[in-house]
Design an enzyme around this catalytic site. Sequence first.
Site, mmCIF file in Angstrom:
data_model
loop_
_atom_site.group_PDB
_atom_site.id
_atom_site.type_symbol
_atom_site.label_atom_id
_atom_site.label_comp_id
_atom_site.label_asym_id
_atom_site.label_seq_id
_atom_site.Cartn_x
_atom_site.Cartn_y
_atom_site.Cartn_z
ATOM 1 N N GLU A 159 -11.223 -6.233 -4.947
ATOM 2 C CA GLU A 159 -11.248 -7.242 -3.874
ATOM 3 C C GLU A 159 -12.479 -7.053 -2.995
ATOM 4 O OE1 GLU A 159 -7.601 -7.328 -1.646
ATOM 5 O OE2 GLU A 159 -8.495 -8.495 -0.006
ATOM 6 N N ASP A 178 -11.958 -11.899 10.035
ATOM 7 C CA ASP A 178 -10.915 -12.121 9.022
ATOM 8 C C ASP A 178 -9.633 -12.612 9.713
ATOM 9 O OD1 ASP A 178 -9.610 -12.027 6.589
ATOM 10 O OD2 ASP A 178 -9.271 -9.868 6.639
ATOM 11 N N ASP A 223 -5.669 -13.433 -3.459
ATOM 12 C CA ASP A 223 -5.153 -13.327 -2.086
ATOM 13 C C ASP A 223 -5.352 -14.667 -1.386
ATOM 14 O OD1 ASP A 223 -4.448 -10.712 -2.476
ATOM 15 O OD2 ASP A 223 -5.767 -9.875 -0.937
ATOM 16 N N HIS A 228 0.884 -1.163 0.000
ATOM 17 C CA HIS A 228 0.000 0.000 0.000
ATOM 18 C C HIS A 228 0.924 1.216 0.000
ATOM 19 C CE1 HIS A 228 -2.380 -2.995 2.294
ATOM 20 N NE2 HIS A 228 -3.436 -2.426 1.781
ATOM 21 N N LYS A 273 -15.113 -8.014 0.192
ATOM 22 C CA LYS A 273 -15.121 -8.520 1.574
ATOM 23 C C LYS A 273 -16.500 -8.194 2.142
ATOM 24 C CE LYS A 273 -12.367 -8.359 5.823
ATOM 25 N NZ LYS A 273 -11.198 -7.748 6.495
ATOM 26 N N ASP A 287 -1.941 -13.031 1.372
ATOM 27 C CA ASP A 287 -2.425 -11.916 2.201
ATOM 28 C C ASP A 287 -2.767 -12.506 3.565
ATOM 29 O OD1 ASP A 287 -3.191 -9.526 3.119
ATOM 30 O OD2 ASP A 287 -5.080 -9.399 2.021
ATOM 31 N N ASP A 325 2.380 1.736 3.365
ATOM 32 C CA ASP A 325 3.273 0.713 3.951
ATOM 33 C C ASP A 325 4.707 1.128 3.658
ATOM 34 O OD1 ASP A 325 1.040 -0.878 4.386
ATOM 35 O OD2 ASP A 325 1.373 -2.084 2.588
ATOM 36 N N MET A 378 2.443 -5.795 -7.722
ATOM 37 C CA MET A 378 1.143 -5.172 -7.402
ATOM 38 C C MET A 378 1.326 -4.031 -6.420
ATOM 39 S SD MET A 378 -1.191 -5.192 -4.640
ATOM 40 C CE MET A 378 -1.883 -6.610 -3.775
ATOM 41 N N GLU A 383 -10.226 -13.202 -2.247
ATOM 42 C CA GLU A 383 -9.434 -13.651 -1.082
ATOM 43 C C GLU A 383 -10.153 -14.793 -0.379
ATOM 44 O OE1 GLU A 383 -7.536 -10.860 1.589
ATOM 45 O OE2 GLU A 383 -8.219 -12.007 3.331
ATOM 46 N N HIS A 437 -12.119 -13.931 2.841
ATOM 47 C CA HIS A 437 -13.302 -13.084 2.698
ATOM 48 C C HIS A 437 -14.532 -13.882 2.278
ATOM 49 C CE1 HIS A 437 -10.543 -9.333 2.037
ATOM 50 N NE2 HIS A 437 -10.317 -9.953 3.180
ATOM 51 N N ASP A 448 -6.945 -14.403 8.452
ATOM 52 C CA ASP A 448 -5.680 -14.264 7.707
ATOM 53 C C ASP A 448 -4.621 -15.289 8.105
ATOM 54 O OD1 ASP A 448 -6.519 -12.156 6.124
ATOM 55 O OD2 ASP A 448 -5.716 -10.602 7.437
HETATM 56 C C1 GCO Z 1 -8.058 -7.045 4.564
HETATM 57 C C2 GCO Z 1 -7.709 -7.040 3.093
HETATM 58 C C3 GCO Z 1 -6.463 -6.283 2.782
HETATM 59 C C4 GCO Z 1 -6.287 -6.057 1.301
HETATM 60 C C5 GCO Z 1 -5.174 -5.092 1.098
HETATM 61 C C6 GCO Z 1 -4.764 -4.957 -0.339
HETATM 62 O O1 GCO Z 1 -8.962 -7.790 4.890
HETATM 63 O O2 GCO Z 1 -7.463 -6.314 5.346
HETATM 64 O O3 GCO Z 1 -7.617 -8.358 2.675
HETATM 65 O O4 GCO Z 1 -5.363 -6.945 3.330
HETATM 66 O O5 GCO Z 1 -6.040 -7.231 0.625
HETATM 67 O O6 GCO Z 1 -5.592 -3.875 1.589
HETATM 68 O O7 GCO Z 1 -5.687 -4.293 -1.021
HETATM 69 MN MN MN Z 2 -6.750 -9.174 0.896
HETATM 70 MN MN MN Z 3 -8.428 -9.824 4.179
#
Ligand code: GCO
Ligand code: MN
Ligand code: MN
Length: 391
Positions: A185, A259, A249, A58, A187, A291, A61, A92, A221, A224, A261
């Site tokens: 993306e 979420d 992702d 990002h 969610k 991700d 970041d 990306m 993802e 998600h 991850d």
């Molecule tokens: C989340 C998202 C993020 C995006 C990221 C890239 O749930 O926080 O998955 O991690 O993927 O912002 O766009």
């Molecule tokens: Mn993501």
């Molecule tokens: Mn996510």
Amino acid sequence: MARKDPFAPDPKMRFTFGLWTVGNPGRDPFGEPVRDRIEPWQIADLLGEVGAYGVNFHDNDLISIDATPNQAADIKRQFRKALRDNGLKVPMATTNLFSDPVFKDGAFTSNDAKVRAYAIQKTMRGMDLGAEFGAKIYVFWGGREGSESDATKDPVESIKRTREAMNFLCEYSMSQKYGYRFALEAKPNEPRGHIFNAVTGNMLAFIATLDHPGMVGVNPEVAHEHMAGLNFVHQVAAALDAGKLFHIDLNDQEFGRYDQDFRFGSVNLKHAFFLVKLLEDSRYNGSRHFDAHAYRQSNHADVKAFARGCMRTYMILKEKAERWNRDRSIQSLVHQINRHDRATATLTRNFTKTNARKLHSTVFDRRKLARQPLPYEKLDQLTMDLIMGVR
Ligand code: GCO
Ligand code: MN
Ligand code: MN
């Protein structure tokens, strides 16, 4: 001489991680960070060490939102050197449109025209930054693009505002000759109570309404869609069928939870297997982006184990998918359950008056068709044996 590890990360797989993933300090809504923050160049060193192909970011970041132009130049110089030293690509880039308080009620969908314009400006600058590092995919994740109460935001207007932003930014990319392909993306919720365009299927329908649908695809993802209780493999299949799987992702997640991850493949091994099989069988050649982040209990050494684990599990499942495809017993069952009949298939392939007339008068033996064997238990157990490593 030691034998080469067959599950070592293969550069052809384009395994990537975000600066925000292995750099995640383990903060959660209930607790403070548990790991020291590490600089972008240190993250590049870590990813080089574990054998990743690339690193994504990002805007913030890499360069904090308050950095001066001189600070930004220093960070970019250091980061560029670390990329070179570690042979890493930046396939990306994306925009942080969720952390700063200005985005508390959304970015492209904010009720404030100035916030919407600022979000578009921030994205243009993020695209400039990504292009400097060679990124060709630009991801849009609208974490704050939603509501808690439908009294507060008009949901139809919100979709229109998102469309306006996407159309503007497509034109910006073309006018700058950046050659970006956008990946949207979805969610369903978190951090908002409800997020617009909640699943990948929504995104696919939305893309068709844009001015330049050809340059826009999706970034589904695992976590998600599992939060929403959906079959991720089917969502990815829909994206592939539409020619829209621009990015993915990968991570893992218990169904119906926040979420999480988690490390790729660490929760739903069977879904992970069929996902890898789908990506490999369809010859997906984009980034395989993780991700995900390490458990909050992990220290930096364990974060490396996490990153290696994501790639290793993918490589192992890829080998298992190849094995599934050449397993004689499995393939003979696959052959048996797909009953081909050329004459009938020709009849329904295209509508013609003749075909319709013939089909209308064809006699089907409904009872006999219903009795055809479908040994799915047998097939699934062979698959399970294979996944569990006894086959
Ligand atoms: C989340 C998202 C993020 C995006 C990221 C890239 O749930 O926080 O998955 O991690 O993927 O912002 O766009
Ligand atoms: Mn993501
Ligand atoms: Mn996510």
